[in-house]
Design an enzyme around this catalytic site. Structure first.
Site, PDB file in Angstrom:
ATOM      1  N   GLY A  60       0.936  -1.185   0.131  1.00  0.00           N
ATOM      2  CA  GLY A  60       0.010   0.068   0.229  1.00  0.00           C
ATOM      3  C   GLY A  60       0.638   1.106   0.057  1.00  0.00           C
ATOM      4  O   GLY A  60       1.886   1.389  -0.523  1.00  0.00           O
ATOM      5  N   SER A  61       0.171   2.225   0.725  1.00  0.00           N
ATOM      6  CA  SER A  61       0.440   3.638   0.562  1.00  0.00           C
ATOM      7  C   SER A  61       1.995   4.034   0.833  1.00  0.00           C
ATOM      8  O   SER A  61       2.593   3.564   1.691  1.00  0.00           O
ATOM      9  CB  SER A  61      -0.229   4.576   1.560  1.00  0.00           C
ATOM     10  OG  SER A  61       0.210   5.900   1.446  1.00  0.00           O
TER      11      SER A  61
END
Lengths: 138, 415
Positions: A60-61
């Protein structure tokens, strides 16, 4: 057992092993407490502070870099991170914290087979130098 | 090992100053973890690290400022934690607000342009097609790669500013043409021709993001949409998934036809999308249904463009919100100034809208207390706000948002 790996970020760390499925630290780790806060994650509520965190890769991010750096600053981060593939986002977080605060959170990569064997251990000691890394289990 | 040319070695050894050396050493390790072979120049950068997650963010930029760092390429800034034009809007702890504002000012001090917008592609700094750039902010990355055809990998905290300080990035990811070809093909049903463009864009983006993950999707059968609709599509696809590049056959620059979009090969997977799939993707963006009590309307995620305000203007003629419904719209400084110049700002504010600049209603504490759900025309806002703000949310087109604000209830269909 002793596993030889690749160093992404230098340093030494030891602790109980925390074996996790990929976790996005952003939205997944509370840097104030070191606990997993992603409700849908199997390790929800587990503290990663002072552990040797073994997960295949982050997820993810890109803001996960910042969360890792903040956790290292606060002393709530894992003592070391052992991956089975390189994760540039975690590398940057650990490097920035090392430069700013002089606190190492080594990041190393083992082969998927060794990573799977490591996951059976209760604790581990990680030593990551320029020329290579070792992960030792009792 | 990543190969360094003479200029790279000069950066590493501090010939261009200690801040650039610090940044380049980070990028070398980053590039090695990516498996890159060498570095390339970038034309510009967009820094996402200007929003405050913790003390480490401030310490990082303070360290660079202390070392005398200056950005080496034109560098725009993403939204911060504060509206510096309207600081009185901030409702969080004063110390948090002060730290957020300090982080924004520090970036200005090291030479970044204070754009404070998540839509840098709709400013004077819009990159050109084919340019290698280092952008943070998932919606901006998706737009630059997909709609403009510029080339950026997924940069973010620390790496975006390191790239700005050096003007160099590892040659990897979406800088490499072979990594830009389509992987998953989405065939849309003919019924989409009857959908309103803005809702269709969000439905397709939400579905494609959830199904494609971080792969490069190719969308076939989408009617020609405007730039702001493609912006909405990319923003939600980058939120529901990790889409950093999408191709729309016959619309986006690297997809003049299906074969080109797929790089002459076969897709790894083909998804036949039904009208029901699109309905379901839209429905999943709402936590409340038709008729639910409304507390607020949130527009402008990503930041509203002048063209979007142009579509809002006729809708606010003779419009008044029901009592208790707060209206918000986020935009960038450049657009805010243009609104004032045209006399639109006064009309929008007179309607009851709070125009939020430099930040966004889902990332910081600016919305006042209200009871009821929030309606938005943004798939991205709808995706993040329930977790970030703890609110109920209803997605609807711009027209449905205003209709609902007038009645005080979620109203998507005209009575």
């Amino acid at each position: 057992m002793k596993f030889a790996g690749r160093t992404l970020v230098e340093g030494e760390g030891r602790g109980p092993l925390a074996v996790l499925e990929p976790l996005s630290l952003w939205g997944g780790l509370d840097s104030a407490t070191g606990r997993v806060i992603e409700r849908s994650h199997a390790a929800f509520g587990v503290s990663l502070a002072g552990t040797v965190l073994a997960m295949p890769v982050g997820r993810g991010s890109s803001s996960s870099s910042s969360v890792l750096a903040e956790a290292i600053r606060l002393g709530t981060a894992p003592a070391a991170i052992v991956l089975s593939e390189p994760d540039p986002i975690l590398v940057i977080g650990a490097l920035v914290a090392s430069a700013l605060y002089g606190r190492a959170c080594p990041v190393v990569v083992l082969s998927p087979a060794d990573h799977a064997r490591l996951a059976l251990a209760a604790s581990a000691t990680v030593a990551a130098g320029r020329d290579g890394a070792s992960v030792i289990t009792p | 090992m990543i190969e360094l040319n003479e200029a790279d070695r000069a950066l590493v050894t501090g010939v261009r100053g200690p801040a650039a050396a610090f940044a380049m050493n980070l990028l070398v390790r980053y590039g090695e973890a990516l498996g890159a072979g060498h570095f390339i120049d970038i034309a510009q950068a967009h820094v996402d690290g200007v929003i405050l997650h913790g003390q480490a963010d401030l310490d990082f930029v303070e360290h660079i400022a202390r070392l005398g760092g200056r950005v080496a390429v034109p560098t725009t800034l993403n939204v911060g934690s504060m509206d510096l034009i309207h600081p009185e809007l901030f409702r969080g702890a004063p110390a948090t607000g002060a730290a957020g504002a300090r982080l924004m000012r520090l970036h200005e001090e090291i030479g970044c342009v204070p754009t404070f917008t998540c839509a840098p592609y709709q400013t004077l700094f819009r990159p050109r097609r084919g340019a290698d750039i280092a952008w943070g902010e998932s919606n901006a990355i998706a737009f630059a790669n997909s709609v403009i055809g510029a080339r950026t990998d997924r940069y973010g905290d620390f790496t975006d500013l390191a790239a700005a300080l050096t003007g160099r990035v590892p040659y990897a990811g979406l800088h490499v043409p072979e990594n830009r070809t389509g992987e998953v093909l989405f065939n849309l049903p003919p019924e989409v021709a009857e959908w309103p463009g803005d809702a269709l864009a969000v439905a397709v983006g939400a579905l494609v993001g959830a199904r494609a993950g971080s792969a490069v999707p190719v969308i076939a059968g989408l009617p020609v949409l405007g730039e702001d609709d493609l912006k909405a599509l990319g923003a939600v696809a980058a939120s529901s998934g990790a889409v950093a590049l999408f191709h729309v056959v016959g619309v986006t620059p690297e997809a003049p036809d299906l074969a080109t979009a797929l790089g002459g090969g076969e897709p790894r997977e083909t998804v036949r999308v039904s009208a029901g799939d699109l309905d379901a993707a839209l429905a999943a963006l709402s936590t409340v249904g038709e008729g639910a009590e409304l507390g607020a309307v949130a527009l402008g995620t990503p930041h509203f463009s002048l063209a979007e305000f142009g579509r809002l203007m006729p809708l606010i003629a003779g419009f008044a919100p029901a009592s208790g419904v707060a209206l918000y719209v986020n935009t960038g400084r450049e657009t805010h100034a243009a609104l004032a110049e045209r006399g639109w700002l006064a009309a929008i504010e007179a309607t009851g809208f709070t125009v939020v600049v430099d930040t966004c209603t889902y990332v910081t504490a600016v919305m006042r207390d209200f009871s009821g759900a929030v309606m938005t025309n943004s798939g991205k806002w709808a995706h993040y706000a329930p977790a970030n703000l703890g609110v109920d949310v209803a997605f609807g087109s711009l027209q449905a948002c205003l209709m609902s604000a007038a009645t005080g209830r979620v109203t998507r269909r005209r009575q």
